[in-house]
Scaffold this motif. Structure first.
Motif, mmCIF file in Angstrom:
data_model
loop_
_atom_site.group_PDB
_atom_site.id
_atom_site.type_symbol
_atom_site.label_atom_id
_atom_site.label_comp_id
_atom_site.label_asym_id
_atom_site.label_seq_id
_atom_site.Cartn_x
_atom_site.Cartn_y
_atom_site.Cartn_z
ATOM 1 N N LEU A 498 -47.468 -53.849 4.902
ATOM 2 C CA LEU A 498 -47.520 -53.211 6.173
ATOM 3 C C LEU A 498 -46.863 -54.263 7.133
ATOM 4 O O LEU A 498 -47.464 -55.552 7.091
ATOM 5 C CB LEU A 498 -48.558 -52.642 6.395
ATOM 6 C CG LEU A 498 -49.106 -51.601 5.342
ATOM 7 C CD1 LEU A 498 -50.761 -51.335 5.761
ATOM 8 C CD2 LEU A 498 -48.447 -50.440 5.185
ATOM 9 N N ALA A 499 -46.188 -53.769 8.179
ATOM 10 C CA ALA A 499 -45.944 -54.674 9.350
ATOM 11 C C ALA A 499 -45.828 -54.017 10.571
ATOM 12 O O ALA A 499 -45.425 -52.595 10.487
ATOM 13 C CB ALA A 499 -44.855 -55.781 9.151
ATOM 14 N N GLY A 500 -45.858 -54.669 11.821
ATOM 15 C CA GLY A 500 -45.813 -53.983 13.198
ATOM 16 C C GLY A 500 -46.864 -54.271 13.902
ATOM 17 O O GLY A 500 -47.764 -54.571 13.650
ATOM 18 N N ASP A 501 -46.476 -53.924 15.272
ATOM 19 C CA ASP A 501 -47.503 -54.584 16.151
ATOM 20 C C ASP A 501 -48.778 -53.395 16.109
ATOM 21 O O ASP A 501 -49.871 -54.026 16.392
ATOM 22 C CB ASP A 501 -46.834 -54.421 17.616
ATOM 23 C CG ASP A 501 -46.699 -52.734 18.258
ATOM 24 O OD1 ASP A 501 -47.375 -52.545 19.011
ATOM 25 O OD2 ASP A 501 -45.762 -52.216 17.817
ATOM 26 N N ALA A 517 -44.674 -59.371 10.522
ATOM 27 C CA ALA A 517 -43.565 -59.243 9.767
ATOM 28 C C ALA A 517 -43.361 -60.457 8.987
ATOM 29 O O ALA A 517 -43.081 -60.562 7.587
ATOM 30 C CB ALA A 517 -42.091 -59.183 10.505
ATOM 31 N N LEU A 518 -43.798 -61.704 9.492
ATOM 32 C CA LEU A 518 -43.892 -62.998 8.764
ATOM 33 C C LEU A 518 -44.902 -63.093 7.816
ATOM 34 O O LEU A 518 -44.757 -63.612 6.883
ATOM 35 C CB LEU A 518 -43.835 -64.240 9.899
ATOM 36 C CG LEU A 518 -42.799 -64.167 10.765
ATOM 37 C CD1 LEU A 518 -42.976 -65.217 11.807
ATOM 38 C CD2 LEU A 518 -41.405 -64.529 10.090
ATOM 39 N N ASN A 519 -45.951 -62.471 8.058
ATOM 40 C CA ASN A 519 -47.095 -62.510 7.094
ATOM 41 C C ASN A 519 -46.524 -61.569 5.783
ATOM 42 O O ASN A 519 -46.659 -62.046 4.890
ATOM 43 C CB ASN A 519 -48.260 -61.572 7.365
ATOM 44 C CG ASN A 519 -49.280 -62.404 8.467
ATOM 45 O OD1 ASN A 519 -48.880 -63.479 8.829
ATOM 46 N ND2 ASN A 519 -50.019 -61.615 9.183
ATOM 47 N N ALA A 520 -45.963 -60.329 6.126
ATOM 48 C CA ALA A 520 -45.229 -59.586 4.804
ATOM 49 C C ALA A 520 -44.256 -60.493 4.026
ATOM 50 O O ALA A 520 -44.014 -60.332 2.898
ATOM 51 C CB ALA A 520 -44.687 -58.400 5.594
#
Length: 553
Positions: A498-501, A517-520
């Motif tokens: 999952l990613a997004g603000d 996003a970078l975590n993902a």
């Protein structure tokens, strides 16, 4: 002695230096040779999806991007017909320089920026505050009646009293992780359960003043304007915003911010940046020019893979899938197999609360607001008011190009007042309200072209502008942000990221989209058997030591 270092979005919950990680010559990671060229799915082509896709492509994967609407997500710059490239920023439009990971890409793409015309900033030139039928013009706080300075001081004092703000921000500036974690982690249980309004109303700084002072703070605020639409939110969320400088030193992207995600789609990295693909490779080139259609279903497939079915019925299987659309779509538009996520994570995603937002724009023949009145003030200024429009912003593209007026920028209940109305009626309502403030200015006579408006809650692919965390939502945030750490998850729940603000601790700010996003990216690399370079450890390596404090269930 206060630190002179810049404020950045360095945590505070997870104080990891994304800007340093991005800029390191070792790159973000290395994948096993047999994984090079493998397809992974990216659901959503907003800033989060295209950030992840761009970086995964550089690492040697083949991201397959799905998009139901348009590239850019809520970074949406709509051009006025015949406007010589003049745009209305329907989504994100002001970007704090503290968002260093986002500006990494802005700078990489060579895009120009300019200070955003926020109230009482040089970029605004003149600020007009209209409250209770009284109008004040100002270029700086000292130009306003004493009441406004009293409100500003009370807010500063409340932050100091309730959060030890100066010491906290100094630790963030210095990137002193142990000190920052100690200070912030102690504030989390104190402020997660309390609203922003409670913080203000119960502070001794505001209790010494009148209710009218709190009212003015809600209507006008400081930095980006009024705060009252955020009054129900968790104070912890507001504290993050001011601590990390998201409400100040904001810039716009000249020509429209949608150029950033579009630029990542088109950018062909230099050969030295690419592990597997040849020179000239871009996301657009890998896709034949356009992303795949929107997603209809996501389900577990054999051999640990995940099946993604698009709206045209085509199913493809992937070893990893990143979902970046707003979380409500996972239960209202996309048939996601329930067992892919834990029940606690589903609870967090479903409890996400999205805030409404409405904007109405017109293009005008020239920046006429710079004309001077008899008293020497410009005929119009950036306007904050308790009237229907709430915030009106003026965008000067130069004397040889049309200007743009954001007639109304409203939130929550003020935005809902606009929801039933077509664009033309919204313009009429806004012009009528502004006529009460500027009775001698014929704004309508300068309008050219067709107006543009948006209500994000009416968009079926968004259902709201962005998340606004309520009291008690820290635990939900923790579950969402930490989901990229998947090694301890049951095997049935691995591979979907999952990613997004709205997943981040900083909703509404594009930096949260980029960081998640970078975590993902880091989580997917690890899931596929890769790792970060020893000289450039990433979020997966940092999380066990400096991850967010756990409050427990």
């Amino acid at each position: 002695m206060p630190s002179k270092k810049p404020v950045t979005v360095f945590g505070p919950d997870f104080p990891f230096a994304y800007d340093d990680w991005l800029g390191h010559p070792a790159g973000l990671g290395v994948l096993p040779r047999e994984r090079l060229g493998s397809e992974v799915a990216i659901v959503g082509a907003g800033m989060a999806g295209l950030t992840a896709a761009h970086e995964l492509m550089k690492l040697g994967l083949k991201p397959v991007v799905y998009e139901a609407s348009r590239l850019g997500g809520r970074l949406r710059s709509q051009a006025f017909e015949g406007g010589q490239g003049v745009v209305a920023e329907l989504g994100g439009m002001r970007f704090p320089r503290s968002g260093t990971a986002f500006f990494h890409y802005v700078d990489q793409l060579g895009l120009a920026t300019a200070p955003f015309p926020n109230p009482l900033t040089p970029a605004a030139g003149c600020t007009v505050i209209d409250l209770e039928g009284r109008t004040h013009r100002a270029r700086r706080l000292a130009d306003l009646p004493p009441l406004f300075a009293e409100v500003a001081r009370a807010w500063t004092d409340a932050l100091e009293e309730g959060a030890g703000f100066t010491g906290l921000q100094d630790a963030l500036r210095e990137r002193d992780v142990p000190r920052l974690k100690a200070l912030w982690d102690a504030l989390v249980p104190r402020w997660d359960d309390r609203t922003f309004y409670d913080f203000v109303a119960q502070s001794s700084a505001f209790q010494q003043l009148s209710f009218h002072h709190r009212e003015v703070f809600g209507q006008v605020g400081f930095g980006t304007g009024g705060w009252d639409s955020d009054f129900p939110n968790s104070m912890l969320e507001i504290l993050r915003v001011v601590l990390t400088g998201c409400d100040e030193d904001q810039h716009l992207v000249v020509g429209g911010v949608q150029q950033v995600p579009q630029g990542l789609w088109l950018r062909a990295p230099a050969a030295r940046e690419l592990r597997h693909w040849g020179a000239g490779t871009s996301l657009a080139q890998l896709h034949g020019g356009a992303p795949r259609p929107g997603v209809a279903a996501i389900a577990r497939a054999p051999h640990g893979q995940i099946a993604v079915t698009d709206v045209l019925g085509t199913t493809r299987r992937y070893p990893a899938v990143l979902v970046t659309c707003q979380s409500w779509l996972l239960t209202t538009q996309i048939a996601v197999e329930e067992s892919l996520l834990s029940h606690k994570l589903w609870m967090a995603l479903d409890r996400t609360r999205y805030m409404q937002s409405s904007k109405t724009f017109v293009m005008v023949d020239r920046p006429f607001w710079n004309d001077l009145r008899a008293d020497g003030w410009p005929v119009m200024g950036m306007t904050l008011t308790d009237r229907l429009t709430r915030g009106t912003y003026l965008f000067d593209n130069g004397p040889d190009k049309p200007g743009v007026i954001c007639l109304s920028y409203a939130w929550m209940s003020d935005a809902l007042k606009m929801l039933p109305h077509p664009t033309a009626r919204r313009v009429q309502l806004a012009l009528s309200a502004l006529k009460q403030i500027y009775p001698d200015v014929d704004i309508a006579s300068h309008v050219i072209g067709d107006p543009i408006s948006v209500s994000w809650e009416a968009d079926p692919y968004f259902l709201g502008a962005f998340k606004g965390a309520l009291p008690g939502h820290y635990r939900y945030n923790h579950r969402m942000v930490g989901h990229f750490m998947q090694e301890a998850l049951p095997e049935a729940e691995r591979g979907l990221f999952l990613a997004g603000d709205d997943v981040s601790f900083t909703p509404a700010w594009v930096e949260g989209a980029v960081q998640t996003a970078l975590n993902a990216v880091a989580g997917m690399v690890r899931h596929l058997g890769g790792a970060c370079h020893a000289d450039n450890p990433g979020p997966c390596e940092a999380w066990p030591g400096i991850g967010p404090v756990a409050l427990g269930d």
